[in-house]
Design a protein around this motif. Structure first.
Motif, PDB file in Angstrom:
ATOM      1  N   ILE A  95       7.193 -12.401  46.114  1.00  0.00           N
ATOM      2  CA  ILE A  95       5.965 -12.131  45.367  1.00  0.00           C
ATOM      3  C   ILE A  95       5.142 -11.058  46.066  1.00  0.00           C
ATOM      4  CG2 ILE A  95       3.850 -13.182  44.457  1.00  0.00           C
ATOM      5  CD1 ILE A  95       5.288 -15.851  44.596  1.00  0.00           C
ATOM      6  N   TYR A  96       4.804 -10.041  45.320  1.00  0.00           N
ATOM      7  CA  TYR A  96       3.999  -8.947  45.873  1.00  0.00           C
ATOM      8  C   TYR A  96       2.716  -8.804  45.072  1.00  0.00           C
ATOM      9  CZ  TYR A  96       8.007  -7.885  48.663  1.00  0.00           C
ATOM     10  OH  TYR A  96       9.022  -7.996  49.572  1.00  0.00           O
ATOM     11  N   LEU A  97       1.588  -8.868  45.780  1.00  0.00           N
ATOM     12  CA  LEU A  97       0.278  -8.694  45.168  1.00  0.00           C
ATOM     13  C   LEU A  97      -0.255  -7.341  45.627  1.00  0.00           C
ATOM     14  CD1 LEU A  97      -2.156 -10.002  43.642  1.00  0.00           C
ATOM     15  CD2 LEU A  97      -2.914 -10.883  45.865  1.00  0.00           C
ATOM     16  N   LEU A  98      -0.585  -6.476  44.659  1.00  0.00           N
ATOM     17  CA  LEU A  98      -1.030  -5.127  45.026  1.00  0.00           C
ATOM     18  C   LEU A  98      -2.537  -5.016  44.878  1.00  0.00           C
ATOM     19  CD1 LEU A  98       1.782  -3.026  43.300  1.00  0.00           C
ATOM     20  CD2 LEU A  98       1.820  -4.300  45.437  1.00  0.00           C
ATOM     21  N   VAL A  99      -3.197  -4.645  45.970  1.00  0.00           N
ATOM     22  CA  VAL A  99      -4.650  -4.489  45.935  1.00  0.00           C
ATOM     23  C   VAL A  99      -5.031  -3.110  46.469  1.00  0.00           C
ATOM     24  CG1 VAL A  99      -5.012  -6.983  46.253  1.00  0.00           C
ATOM     25  CG2 VAL A  99      -5.078  -5.489  48.254  1.00  0.00           C
ATOM     26  N   GLY A 100      -6.255  -2.677  46.134  1.00  0.00           N
ATOM     27  CA  GLY A 100      -6.721  -1.363  46.595  1.00  0.00           C
ATOM     28  C   GLY A 100      -7.745  -0.832  45.613  1.00  0.00           C
ATOM     29  N   ILE A 101      -8.471   0.207  46.028  1.00  0.00           N
ATOM     30  CA  ILE A 101      -9.523   0.721  45.149  1.00  0.00           C
ATOM     31  C   ILE A 101      -8.927   1.436  43.936  1.00  0.00           C
ATOM     32  CG2 ILE A 101     -11.239   0.942  46.998  1.00  0.00           C
ATOM     33  CD1 ILE A 101     -10.831   4.043  46.575  1.00  0.00           C
ATOM     34  N   ASN A 102      -9.762   1.620  42.961  1.00  0.00           N
ATOM     35  CA  ASN A 102      -9.384   2.336  41.741  1.00  0.00           C
ATOM     36  C   ASN A 102      -8.780   3.689  42.078  1.00  0.00           C
ATOM     37  OD1 ASN A 102      -9.587   1.369  39.227  1.00  0.00           O
ATOM     38  ND2 ASN A 102     -11.730   1.950  38.909  1.00  0.00           N
ATOM     39  N   GLY A 103      -7.672   3.985  41.467  1.00  0.00           N
ATOM     40  CA  GLY A 103      -7.084   5.313  41.649  1.00  0.00           C
ATOM     41  C   GLY A 103      -6.286   5.474  42.928  1.00  0.00           C
ATOM     42  N   SER A 104      -6.158   4.396  43.712  1.00  0.00           N
ATOM     43  CA  SER A 104      -5.434   4.534  44.986  1.00  0.00           C
ATOM     44  C   SER A 104      -3.922   4.443  44.813  1.00  0.00           C
ATOM     45  CB  SER A 104      -5.922   3.487  45.989  1.00  0.00           C
ATOM     46  OG  SER A 104      -5.691   2.190  45.490  1.00  0.00           O
ATOM     47  N   GLY A 105      -3.476   4.121  43.594  1.00  0.00           N
ATOM     48  CA  GLY A 105      -2.032   4.172  43.339  1.00  0.00           C
ATOM     49  C   GLY A 105      -1.333   2.827  43.207  1.00  0.00           C
ATOM     50  N   LYS A 106      -2.082   1.748  42.917  1.00  0.00           N
ATOM     51  CA  LYS A 106      -1.482   0.407  42.784  1.00  0.00           C
ATOM     52  C   LYS A 106      -0.467   0.338  41.655  1.00  0.00           C
ATOM     53  CE  LYS A 106      -5.514  -1.423  42.050  1.00  0.00           C
ATOM     54  NZ  LYS A 106      -6.320  -0.240  42.380  1.00  0.00           N
ATOM     55  N   THR A 107      -0.908   0.789  40.470  1.00  0.00           N
ATOM     56  CA  THR A 107      -0.048   0.644  39.288  1.00  0.00           C
ATOM     57  C   THR A 107       1.211   1.503  39.439  1.00  0.00           C
ATOM     58  OG1 THR A 107      -2.005   0.175  37.974  1.00  0.00           O
ATOM     59  CG2 THR A 107      -0.026   0.814  36.765  1.00  0.00           C
ATOM     60  N   THR A 108       1.028   2.706  39.961  1.00  0.00           N
ATOM     61  CA  THR A 108       2.178   3.583  40.199  1.00  0.00           C
ATOM     62  C   THR A 108       3.131   2.930  41.211  1.00  0.00           C
ATOM     63  OG1 THR A 108       0.688   5.447  39.845  1.00  0.00           O
ATOM     64  CG2 THR A 108       2.822   5.948  40.839  1.00  0.00           C
TER      65      THR A 108
ATOM     66  N   LYS B 237       6.200 -17.272  49.857  1.00  0.00           N
ATOM     67  CA  LYS B 237       5.414 -16.358  50.688  1.00  0.00           C
ATOM     68  C   LYS B 237       4.960 -15.189  49.805  1.00  0.00           C
ATOM     69  CE  LYS B 237       4.603 -13.515  54.400  1.00  0.00           C
ATOM     70  NZ  LYS B 237       3.287 -13.064  53.933  1.00  0.00           N
ATOM     71  N   VAL B 238       3.661 -14.956  49.806  1.00  0.00           N
ATOM     72  CA  VAL B 238       3.131 -13.836  49.028  1.00  0.00           C
ATOM     73  C   VAL B 238       2.858 -12.670  49.986  1.00  0.00           C
ATOM     74  CG1 VAL B 238       1.234 -13.039  47.549  1.00  0.00           C
ATOM     75  CG2 VAL B 238       2.016 -15.421  47.421  1.00  0.00           C
ATOM     76  N   THR B 239       3.359 -11.515  49.660  1.00  0.00           N
ATOM     77  CA  THR B 239       3.057 -10.335  50.472  1.00  0.00           C
ATOM     78  C   THR B 239       1.999  -9.503  49.749  1.00  0.00           C
ATOM     79  OG1 THR B 239       5.233 -10.263  51.488  1.00  0.00           O
ATOM     80  CG2 THR B 239       4.001  -8.207  51.480  1.00  0.00           C
ATOM     81  N   THR B 240       0.857  -9.342  50.397  1.00  0.00           N
ATOM     82  CA  THR B 240      -0.218  -8.546  49.801  1.00  0.00           C
ATOM     83  C   THR B 240      -0.189  -7.142  50.394  1.00  0.00           C
ATOM     84  OG1 THR B 240      -1.552 -10.529  49.464  1.00  0.00           O
ATOM     85  CG2 THR B 240      -2.717  -8.420  49.433  1.00  0.00           C
ATOM     86  N   LEU B 241      -0.008  -6.170  49.521  1.00  0.00           N
ATOM     87  CA  LEU B 241       0.053  -4.775  49.965  1.00  0.00           C
ATOM     88  C   LEU B 241      -1.213  -4.039  49.541  1.00  0.00           C
ATOM     89  CD1 LEU B 241       3.759  -3.908  48.995  1.00  0.00           C
ATOM     90  CD2 LEU B 241       2.879  -4.477  51.272  1.00  0.00           C
ATOM     91  N   LEU B 242      -1.821  -3.352  50.477  1.00  0.00           N
ATOM     92  CA  LEU B 242      -3.037  -2.580  50.202  1.00  0.00           C
ATOM     93  C   LEU B 242      -2.668  -1.100  50.095  1.00  0.00           C
ATOM     94  CD1 LEU B 242      -6.205  -2.275  50.151  1.00  0.00           C
ATOM     95  CD2 LEU B 242      -6.095  -2.145  52.638  1.00  0.00           C
ATOM     96  N   THR B 243      -2.991  -0.505  48.936  1.00  0.00           N
ATOM     97  CA  THR B 243      -2.691   0.923  48.772  1.00  0.00           C
ATOM     98  C   THR B 243      -3.840   1.757  49.333  1.00  0.00           C
ATOM     99  OG1 THR B 243      -3.584   0.746  46.535  1.00  0.00           O
ATOM    100  CG2 THR B 243      -1.196   0.763  46.735  1.00  0.00           C
TER     101      THR B 243
END
Ligand SMILES: Nc1nc2c(ncn2[C@@H]2O[C@H](COP(=O)(O)OP(=O)(O)O)[C@@H](O)[C@H]2O)c(=O)[nH]1
Ligand SMILES: [Mg+2]
Length: 302
Positions: A99-112, A216-222
């Motif tokens: 499981i990967y949770l993607l976090v980060g500010i707007n426009g930082s590239g999470k969706t990409t 285990k959840v891996t949280t990735l910050l863009t």
């Protein structure tokens, strides 16, 4: 990733390494040489903390008579870069998590990034489930669906302005019953509503933990590499509210100074998991710290 990192950071590596090699090849190593190293690191955008930390160690070595030749200087510098980039940061074991949770500010590239990760896992033969957890931006779901449409994966989404945690709850339910291998969760990143955003992310974390307690959840910050040192402050805000496991440096194709990687690892004490450099689904590679150091010192990471 050798080819990839050298391609994206080619001009950066060659600028830094040509300056360093002038020093390494010089017959005269003295006090000014150490100061010159600090200048080179600063010009590479490593930030003041990293530049000082490394040159203070070199200064001590110099005072102790350990640096008489350029080769000695190069080896000591390589060792300190290694200490900073490899030994002091945890490595991210990408085989543990589903499981990967993607976090980060707007426009930082999470969706990409989510699209790129989905592509990577689909290529590896995995069954991927995607949750479009950004319910705030009206175009967010369409952007995600369009990005991953060639992959033919299932995307769970909700209506605009619906609660992200509700969408993520449904995603977790689907993951439990649908025999998937990998769950990728996108989130919103509006910094202007910082407290709300952070509360919401904390809620998202709780929902996942409750629904999938054994995973285990891996949280990735863009982090947008083109923002330089400013991006560090933004990352710190996330780090104080969410448990981040690793960093993804995005837009590395547009960043002229790759020294930000050192500033990030040192400043956040987090490993860099991936380098994202480009808008295509294939423009993603694991970060190879050793190749990066070789690139800085020799101009070629291969
Ligand atoms: N050149 C380049 N553009 C990128 C990269 N990652 C994202 N982008 C672009 O940056 C913009 C914001 O990316 P997005 O994934 O929507 O960010 P989000 O708001 O965090 O989800 C989009 O126009 C992307 O195409 C990258 O690695 N390189
Ligand atoms: Mg997005």
């Amino acid at each position: 990733m050798f080819g990839f990192i050298s391609k994206n950071l080619k001009s950066f590596f060659s600028t830094v390494s040509s300056k360093l090699n002038l020093l390494f090849n010089s017959n005269k190593i003295d006090q000014a040489t150490i100061q010159e190293i600090e200048k080179i690191l600063l010009s590479a955008d490593t930030g003041l903390a990293v530049a000082r930390q490394i040159t203070q160690k070199l200064q001590q070595d110099y005072n102790a008579g350990k640096i008489a030749t350029g080769l000695e200087l190069k080896e000591l510098l390589a060792g300190y870069l290694q200490e900073l980039l490899i030994n002091s940061s945890l490595t991210l074991d990408s085989n543990i998590s589903k499981i990967y949770l993607l976090v980060g500010i707007n426009g930082s590239g999470k969706t990409t990034l989510l699209g790129k990760l989905a592509h990577k896992y689909v290529q590896a033969g995995k069954r991927v489930l995607i949750v479009a957890g950004d319910t705030f931006r009206s175009a967010a779901v369409q952007q995600l669906a369009q990005l991953v449409s060639p992959l033919k994966v299932t995307v769970i989404s909700g209506a605009q302005d619906s609660a992200p945690s509700a969408v993520i709850y449904r995603g977790c339910e689907e993951f439990k019953t649908g025999h998937y291998d990998i769950l990728l969760i996108d989130t919103a990143g509006r910094l202007q509503a910082r407290e709300d955003l952070m509360r919401e992310l904390a809620k998202v974390e709780r929902v996942i933990q409750k629904q999938l307690p054994a995973q285990k959840v891996t949280t990735l910050l863009t982090i947008d590499a083109t923002l330089g040192q400013n991006s560090l402050d933004q990352a710190r805000i996330f780090g104080t509210h969410v448990k981040v496991d690793g960093i993804v440096l995005t837009k590395m194709d547009g960043a002229s100074k790759g020294g930000i990687a050192l500033a990030i690892v040192d400043g956040l004490k987090l490993p860099i998991a991936y380098i994202s450099a480009g808008e295509k689904l294939t423009d993603l590679e694991s970060f190879d710290a050793q190749a990066y150091i070789t690139g800085l010192l020799s101009g070629d990471s291969q």
